[in-house]
Write a protein that holds these residues in place. Structure first.
Motif, PDB file in Angstrom:
ATOM      1  N   ASN A  49       0.844  -1.194   0.000  1.00 38.73           N
ATOM      2  CA  ASN A  49       0.000   0.000   0.000  1.00 38.73           C
ATOM      3  C   ASN A  49       0.877   1.242   0.000  1.00 38.73           C
ATOM      4  N   TRP A  56      -7.199  -0.682   5.269  1.00 35.26           N
ATOM      5  CA  TRP A  56      -8.150  -1.782   5.457  1.00 35.26           C
ATOM      6  C   TRP A  56      -8.632  -1.906   6.896  1.00 35.26           C
ATOM      7  N   GLN A 111     -12.811  -0.024   3.847  1.00 37.31           N
ATOM      8  CA  GLN A 111     -11.717   0.855   3.422  1.00 37.31           C
ATOM      9  C   GLN A 111     -11.889   2.216   4.071  1.00 37.31           C
ATOM     10  N   LEU A 113     -11.660   5.952   4.047  1.00 41.34           N
ATOM     11  CA  LEU A 113     -11.745   6.824   2.887  1.00 41.34           C
ATOM     12  C   LEU A 113     -10.912   8.094   3.057  1.00 41.34           C
ATOM     13  N   LYS A 120      -7.517   7.779  -2.463  1.00 37.49           N
ATOM     14  CA  LYS A 120      -8.683   6.913  -2.309  1.00 37.49           C
ATOM     15  C   LYS A 120      -8.625   5.743  -3.287  1.00 37.49           C
ATOM     16  N   ASN A 121      -8.275   6.015  -4.532  1.00 36.18           N
ATOM     17  CA  ASN A 121      -8.168   4.957  -5.538  1.00 36.18           C
ATOM     18  C   ASN A 121      -7.013   4.015  -5.228  1.00 36.18           C
ATOM     19  N   ASP A 123      -5.845   3.386  -2.316  1.00 41.91           N
ATOM     20  CA  ASP A 123      -6.215   2.613  -1.136  1.00 41.91           C
ATOM     21  C   ASP A 123      -7.173   1.472  -1.481  1.00 41.91           C
ATOM     22  N   TYR A 124      -8.065   1.707  -2.438  1.00 45.03           N
ATOM     23  CA  TYR A 124      -8.952   0.613  -2.853  1.00 45.03           C
ATOM     24  C   TYR A 124      -8.130  -0.521  -3.471  1.00 45.03           C
ATOM     25  N   CYS A 127      -6.578  -2.447  -0.718  1.00 42.31           N
ATOM     26  CA  CYS A 127      -7.543  -3.328  -0.045  1.00 42.31           C
ATOM     27  C   CYS A 127      -7.830  -4.568  -0.898  1.00 42.31           C
ATOM     28  N   THR A 149     -19.806  -8.637  -3.224  1.00 38.74           N
ATOM     29  CA  THR A 149     -20.061  -7.197  -3.203  1.00 38.74           C
ATOM     30  C   THR A 149     -21.566  -6.959  -3.314  1.00 38.74           C
ATOM     31  N   GLU A 170     -15.884   2.859   3.920  1.00 40.99           N
ATOM     32  CA  GLU A 170     -16.748   2.173   2.966  1.00 40.99           C
ATOM     33  C   GLU A 170     -16.532   0.663   3.079  1.00 40.99           C
ATOM     34  N   ILE A 172     -16.302  -2.646   1.440  1.00 42.05           N
ATOM     35  CA  ILE A 172     -16.038  -3.001   0.044  1.00 42.05           C
ATOM     36  C   ILE A 172     -16.230  -4.489  -0.241  1.00 42.05           C
TER      37      ILE A 172
END
Length: 203
Positions: A49, A56, A111, A113, A120-121, A123-124, A127, A149, A170, A172
């Motif tokens: 990350n 996470w 996640q 935010l 943010k992207n 980090d997704y 995760c 999901t 969020e 995920i």
């Protein structure tokens, strides 16, 4: 940390053999061992990350809250399936409720935010890597996992149960997991495009 020597061929076979699983051995006769679950979580948090944001969060669903989440899951499933025939709601609700309750172990993944869209992207993606690590460790221990999901992770009631704010965290994914019969593992791998079709070597 002690280094572990894993043969390249063995590691590649582990990755290639991993599958999403929907059928598990009964939780009564084949419960998930606590240490094996901890191994999966330990593997997850070592995902790459950027800038070590460690975005996470994990919620291991226990016996007390599981029926409450099962209600949310079943309500969403039944509402969708009974749109053309409202009289079928109770049938689909009960069916979905029992399905969720039968899952040996549920782990929710969230996640944290960032207000920065780029972070943010990133980090997704981190995760998602964490979930892949979780999957691989589970598979190595003969535990199957489905990364779902579905509507339960979007439902405001789920956020209320976890006491979190959607603007800050969020959800995920819901990881449905359980022990699997070794003989039931799929033997034929799904088709993948050859490496040479998806790779360009730049000079």
């Amino acid at each position: 940390m002690q280094s572990i020597n894993i043969e390249t061929e063995s590691f590649l076979k582990l990755i290639q053999s991993r599958r999403t699983c929907y059928q598990f051995l009964s939780k009564e006769n084949h419960p998930i061992e606590e240490q094996k679950l901890q191994n999966c979580l330990q593997a997850a948090i070592w995902a790459p990350n950027h800038k070590l944001t460690q975005p996470w969060l994990f919620w291991v669903v226990g016996d007390e809250i599981k029926p409450e989440l099962a209600d949310i899951y079943a309500d969403n499933r039944a509402t969708k399936k009974s749109q053309t025939d409202p009289d079928c709601y109770e049938y689909f609700y009960e069916k979905a409720l029992q399905k969720f309750l039968a899952i040996p172990q549920v782990v929710l993944v969230g996640q944290k935010l960032s207000e920065n869209e780029v972070v943010k992207n990133e980090d997704y993606a981190a995760c998602a890597c964490a979930i892949q690590n979780f999957h691989l460790m589970a598979w190595q221990q003969k535990i199957g996992v489905q990364w779902s999901t579905g509507p339960i992770i979007k439902d405001v009631r789920t956020y209320q149960k976890l006491d979190i704010q959607r603007e800050q965290i969020e959800i995920i994914g819901a990881l449905y997991m359980g022990n699997i019969d070794e003989n039931c593992r799929p033997k034929i791998p799904p088709k993948r495009k050859p490496v040479n079709e998806v790779t360009t070597y730049l000079k």
